[in-house]
Scaffold this motif. Structure first.
Motif, PDB file in Angstrom:
ATOM      1  N   VAL A  19     -11.713   1.939  65.637  1.00 26.78           N
ATOM      2  CA  VAL A  19     -12.805   2.898  65.863  1.00 26.78           C
ATOM      3  C   VAL A  19     -12.690   4.070  64.888  1.00 26.78           C
ATOM      4  N   LYS A  20     -11.490   4.579  64.687  1.00 28.51           N
ATOM      5  CA  LYS A  20     -11.295   5.703  63.755  1.00 28.51           C
ATOM      6  C   LYS A  20     -11.680   5.316  62.331  1.00 28.51           C
ATOM      7  N   ARG A  21     -11.263   4.110  61.911  1.00 24.16           N
ATOM      8  CA  ARG A  21     -11.597   3.644  60.570  1.00 24.16           C
ATOM      9  C   ARG A  21     -13.098   3.502  60.397  1.00 24.16           C
ATOM     10  N   ALA A  22     -13.772   2.919  61.381  1.00 26.20           N
ATOM     11  CA  ALA A  22     -15.222   2.736  61.324  1.00 26.20           C
ATOM     12  C   ALA A  22     -15.939   4.085  61.339  1.00 26.20           C
ATOM     13  N   ASP A  23     -15.477   4.989  62.173  1.00 26.60           N
ATOM     14  CA  ASP A  23     -16.048   6.335  62.260  1.00 26.60           C
ATOM     15  C   ASP A  23     -15.963   7.029  60.906  1.00 26.60           C
ATOM     16  N   ARG A  24     -14.780   6.974  60.296  1.00 27.22           N
ATOM     17  CA  ARG A  24     -14.571   7.607  58.983  1.00 27.22           C
ATOM     18  C   ARG A  24     -15.439   6.959  57.913  1.00 27.22           C
ATOM     19  N   ALA A  25     -15.539   5.627  57.934  1.00 30.62           N
ATOM     20  CA  ALA A  25     -16.335   4.916  56.926  1.00 30.62           C
ATOM     21  C   ALA A  25     -17.807   5.317  57.020  1.00 30.62           C
ATOM     22  N   ILE A  26     -18.324   5.450  58.220  1.00 32.86           N
ATOM     23  CA  ILE A  26     -19.721   5.849  58.386  1.00 32.86           C
ATOM     24  C   ILE A  26     -19.934   7.269  57.891  1.00 32.86           C
ATOM     25  N   ILE A  77     -19.640  -3.422  56.505  1.00 33.05           N
ATOM     26  CA  ILE A  77     -19.482  -4.763  57.079  1.00 33.05           C
ATOM     27  C   ILE A  77     -17.992  -5.054  57.253  1.00 33.05           C
ATOM     28  N   GLN A  78     -17.192  -4.738  56.240  1.00 29.85           N
ATOM     29  CA  GLN A  78     -15.751  -5.000  56.310  1.00 29.85           C
ATOM     30  C   GLN A  78     -15.077  -4.261  57.452  1.00 29.85           C
ATOM     31  N   VAL A  79     -15.502  -3.041  57.727  1.00 27.60           N
ATOM     32  CA  VAL A  79     -14.862  -2.272  58.803  1.00 27.60           C
ATOM     33  C   VAL A  79     -15.474  -2.576  60.169  1.00 27.60           C
ATOM     34  N   GLY A  80     -16.491  -3.439  60.205  1.00 32.09           N
ATOM     35  CA  GLY A  80     -17.021  -3.914  61.477  1.00 32.09           C
ATOM     36  C   GLY A  80     -18.200  -3.173  62.053  1.00 32.09           C
ATOM     37  N   VAL A  81     -18.867  -2.354  61.254  1.00 31.97           N
ATOM     38  CA  VAL A  81     -19.996  -1.560  61.742  1.00 31.97           C
ATOM     39  C   VAL A  81     -21.324  -2.285  61.574  1.00 31.97           C
ATOM     40  N   SER A 129      -8.556   3.410  51.226  1.00 35.15           N
ATOM     41  CA  SER A 129      -8.712   2.180  51.996  1.00 35.15           C
ATOM     42  C   SER A 129      -9.630   1.187  51.285  1.00 35.15           C
ATOM     43  N   ARG A 130     -10.721   1.684  50.756  1.00 41.75           N
ATOM     44  CA  ARG A 130     -11.655   0.805  50.040  1.00 41.75           C
ATOM     45  C   ARG A 130     -11.057   0.269  48.767  1.00 41.75           C
ATOM     46  N   GLY A 131     -10.397   1.142  48.024  1.00 43.40           N
ATOM     47  CA  GLY A 131      -9.839   0.765  46.723  1.00 43.40           C
ATOM     48  C   GLY A 131      -8.723  -0.255  46.810  1.00 43.40           C
ATOM     49  N   PHE A 132      -7.895  -0.122  47.837  1.00 44.80           N
ATOM     50  CA  PHE A 132      -6.761  -1.021  47.961  1.00 44.80           C
ATOM     51  C   PHE A 132      -6.964  -2.076  49.040  1.00 44.80           C
ATOM     52  N   GLY A 133      -8.133  -2.066  49.671  1.00 40.51           N
ATOM     53  CA  GLY A 133      -8.389  -3.043  50.713  1.00 40.51           C
ATOM     54  C   GLY A 133      -7.517  -2.826  51.943  1.00 40.51           C
ATOM     55  N   LEU A 134      -7.098  -1.588  52.141  1.00 42.63           N
ATOM     56  CA  LEU A 134      -6.246  -1.278  53.284  1.00 42.63           C
ATOM     57  C   LEU A 134      -7.097  -0.894  54.479  1.00 42.63           C
ATOM     58  N   PHE A 135      -6.605  -1.196  55.632  1.00 43.24           N
ATOM     59  CA  PHE A 135      -7.295  -0.790  56.855  1.00 43.24           C
ATOM     60  C   PHE A 135      -6.394   0.148  57.620  1.00 43.24           C
ATOM     61  N   SER A 136      -6.347   1.398  57.139  1.00 43.52           N
ATOM     62  CA  SER A 136      -5.510   2.383  57.811  1.00 43.52           C
ATOM     63  C   SER A 136      -6.333   3.330  58.635  1.00 43.52           C
TER      64      SER A 136
END
Length: 136
Positions: A19-26, A77-81, A129-136
């Protein structure tokens, strides 16, 4: 076709990290809350998001190229939103919210009618996260 009431989406529980990752991505994306409210109920085509039409529709804060819009949408899409719409011939260039995206939009609607501003730290974390494909 089975109809699933919107209450069913609220019952899905996601890990707080997701949820935090998706929130930040949005919050770091170039889109306005109106865009997410629109794709909750209707699919939106990439061409209506990019360029001046995105600003005129209230989807973006400033004009973005089709490439920037698509890259941002693909990250969401990758982060699930978001998810891509599918028609009888396959994947289209239109997008819809996932249940996780619905939960976040509902949260922001209850808090006010705009997305919270992303901090510099949020933007740096999202970029890494986007650049390295990390999901932190």
């Amino acid at each position: 076709m089975t109809f699933i009431p919107s209450e069913a989406f609220k019952s899905i529980s996601y890990p707080s990290r997701t949820v935090k990752r998706a929130d930040r991505a949005i919050r770091c994306a170039p889109f306005q809350l109106h865009f997410f409210q629109t794709i909750r109920d209707n699919s939106v085509f990439l061409t209506t998001i990019a360029s001046n039409s995105g600003v005129e529709s209230g989807y973006t804060r400033s004009p973005v190229s089709e490439l920037v819009a698509e890259n941002s949408l693909l990250w969401l899409i990758q982060v699930g939103v978001l998810r891509r719409e599918v028609d009888g011939q396959g994947i289209t260039d239109s997008f819809r919210l996932t249940p996780l995206g619905r939960q976040l939009v509902e949260k922001w609607e209850q808090q006010g009618n705009s997305l919270p501003t992303a901090s510099l730290c949020d933007r740096m974390g999202n970029t890494i996260s986007r650049g390295f494909g990390l999901f932190s």
